[in-house]
Design a protein around this motif. Structure first.
Motif, PDB file in Angstrom:
ATOM      1  N   HIS A 158      -3.508   1.264  -5.142  1.00 58.19           N
ATOM      2  CA  HIS A 158      -4.416   0.376  -4.416  1.00 58.19           C
ATOM      3  C   HIS A 158      -4.496  -0.953  -5.150  1.00 58.19           C
ATOM      4  O   HIS A 158      -4.816  -0.992  -6.345  1.00 58.19           O
TER       5      HIS A 158
ATOM      6  N   SER B 249     -11.781   7.529  -2.828  1.00 60.61           N
ATOM      7  CA  SER B 249     -13.098   8.169  -2.873  1.00 60.61           C
ATOM      8  C   SER B 249     -13.008   9.688  -2.812  1.00 60.61           C
ATOM      9  O   SER B 249     -13.946  10.385  -3.213  1.00 60.61           O
TER      10      SER B 249
ATOM     11  N   GLU C  50     -12.655   3.344   0.191  1.00 61.14           N
ATOM     12  CA  GLU C  50     -11.242   3.647   0.443  1.00 61.14           C
ATOM     13  C   GLU C  50     -11.064   5.167   0.457  1.00 61.14           C
ATOM     14  O   GLU C  50     -11.366   5.837  -0.523  1.00 61.14           O
TER      15      GLU C  50
ATOM     16  N   GLN D 292     -15.599  -1.728  -2.166  1.00 57.08           N
ATOM     17  CA  GLN D 292     -14.237  -1.582  -1.651  1.00 57.08           C
ATOM     18  C   GLN D 292     -13.620  -0.253  -2.080  1.00 57.08           C
ATOM     19  O   GLN D 292     -13.063   0.483  -1.262  1.00 57.08           O
ATOM     20  N   LEU D 293     -13.729   0.076  -3.369  1.00 58.53           N
ATOM     21  CA  LEU D 293     -13.105   1.290  -3.862  1.00 58.53           C
ATOM     22  C   LEU D 293     -13.837   2.542  -3.380  1.00 58.53           C
ATOM     23  O   LEU D 293     -13.209   3.559  -3.084  1.00 58.53           O
TER      24      LEU D 293
ATOM     25  N   SER E 180       0.934   4.920   0.375  1.00 64.86           N
ATOM     26  CA  SER E 180       0.018   5.912   0.902  1.00 64.86           C
ATOM     27  C   SER E 180       0.524   7.317   0.630  1.00 64.86           C
ATOM     28  O   SER E 180       1.391   7.831   1.329  1.00 64.86           O
TER      29      SER E 180
ATOM     30  N   ALA F 200       0.846  -1.173   0.000  1.00 68.67           N
ATOM     31  CA  ALA F 200       0.000   0.000   0.000  1.00 68.67           C
ATOM     32  C   ALA F 200       0.885   1.226   0.000  1.00 68.67           C
ATOM     33  O   ALA F 200       1.598   1.482   0.948  1.00 68.67           O
TER      34      ALA F 200
END
Length: 343
Positions: free
Chosen positions: A68, A106, A102, A98-99, A17, A15
């Motif tokens: 992601h 989003s 996130e 799920q998306l 970030s 991930a």
């Protein structure tokens, strides 16, 4: 260095970030680095090293990229099993949730999407069925957009794959197989089109091949800024290889009918003709076997399709996506084969 991303190869998690601003800056000359979503292929999972390397390369090619990795289970083993067994309609609905949940995805104005093998047609299904957050550019490598006419053989000792093969022998058009075996749901034999159109749980629907067309699928796909399809020149795993470019292949003669000569394009069932006419549909090929990719090819692709985007361009795309849809997705426009409990 050649990095092999095979159908049953190492593909992994990671991930990255990096915060993405939820709003576009007022200066239209400013740019935004969009997040990247990746969906891996059959037999792979999010915990292996190969996909982590791809994610790192994406972030290196375009600094500031949040990556992601789509997963359908909390463990790598469960995620790999889900590439063989499951109801694709339900899996895409899960990814839509799920998306959308996130936080970084989003809050971004849009996302980019990269699909390896079957992950490519599944991402296209995501765009057609929900597209929230909306996809800016979609890139697929070796994906089976027009289905497969053969099932690949399993390696010795691969019990999950062998189990899938055993299930296939019960009949690919049965409701049980169409609701449980993932590759069967994008199987498309031109010699069995009647069975395909009647029983296909996934591909016949997202390709809008049935008499009743879902106009929202076309509207959503046509909002893409770019849709780039890559075929592997020496692909013997995904048969026919030309499916990666939405072409039709006569199994008997081997004659290839390109997308532009097919009804799906001429009658524009999915908006592909519209994208092509506006220079937003790219047909490309790369050398080698299925999912054999070099760092050079990947880096070039990342820079071409996943670089920073002008905010003015994003605004125009966002405006095109604000038109109301008329047929909210609740399974499929034609057929939903429900998974049977206890499997």
């Amino acid at each position: 260095m050649l990095r092999f991303i095979t159908v049953l190869a190492a593909i992994a998690t990671g991930a990255l970030s990096v915060a993405v601003s939820p709003a576009l800056a007022p200066d239209i000359d400013q740019t935004t680095q969009l997040p990247l979503v990746i969906w891996h292929g059959l037999g792979d999972d999010f915990e292996r090293d190969g996909l982590q390397e791809v994610a790192d390369l994406a972030a290196s090619a375009n600094p500031g990229t949040h990556v992601h990795l789509i997963r359908l289970a909390d463990t790598g083993g469960g995620d790999r099993q889900a590439t063989f067994f499951g109801n694709v309609t339900e899996q895409i609905a899960t990814v839509c949730q799920q998306l959308a949940a996130e936080p970084i995805l989003s809050s971004a104005p849009a996302i980019n999407a990269l699909g390896f093998s079957q992950g490519g047609q599944f991402l296209r299904g995501y765009i057609e069925r929900c597209n929230n957050p909306p996809v800016h550019n979609l890139v697929t490598f070796g994906s089976q957009h027009n289905g497969i006419s053969e099932f690949q053989s399993c390696k010795t000792g691969d019990w999950i794959c062998n189990g899938a093969e055993a299930l296939l022998r019960s009949g690919q058009w049965t409701d049980f197989v169409q609701s449980h075996l993932v590759p069967a749901q994008y199987f498309r034999d031109p010699n069995e089109l009647d069975d395909y159109l009647e029983h296909s749980n996934f591909l016949a629907d997202i390709n809008n091949e049935r008499v009743l067309k879902n106009t929202d699928y076309k509207k959503r796909l046509a909002t893409l800024n770019k849709f780039a399809m890559f075929m592997f020149d020496n692909d013997t795993i995904a048969v026919p290889k030309e499916s990666a470019l939405f072409a039709e292949v006569n199994i008997t003669s081997g004659t290839v009918t390109p997308l532009q000569e097919r009804p799906i394009y001429k009658e524009d069932w999915l908006g592909l003709k519209q994208l092509d006419g506006q220079g937003r549909l790219d047909f490309k090929s790369v050398p080698g076997q299925h999912m054999h990719l070099t760092d050079k090819i990947l880096e070039r692709t990342f820079k071409e399709y996943f670089g920073r985007v002008q905010n003015s361009q994003l605004r125009l795309q966002m405006e095109s996506q604000q038109e109301p849809v008329t047929q909210p997705f609740s399974g499929s426009s034609g057929l939903l084969v429900q998974a049977q409990p206890g499997f």
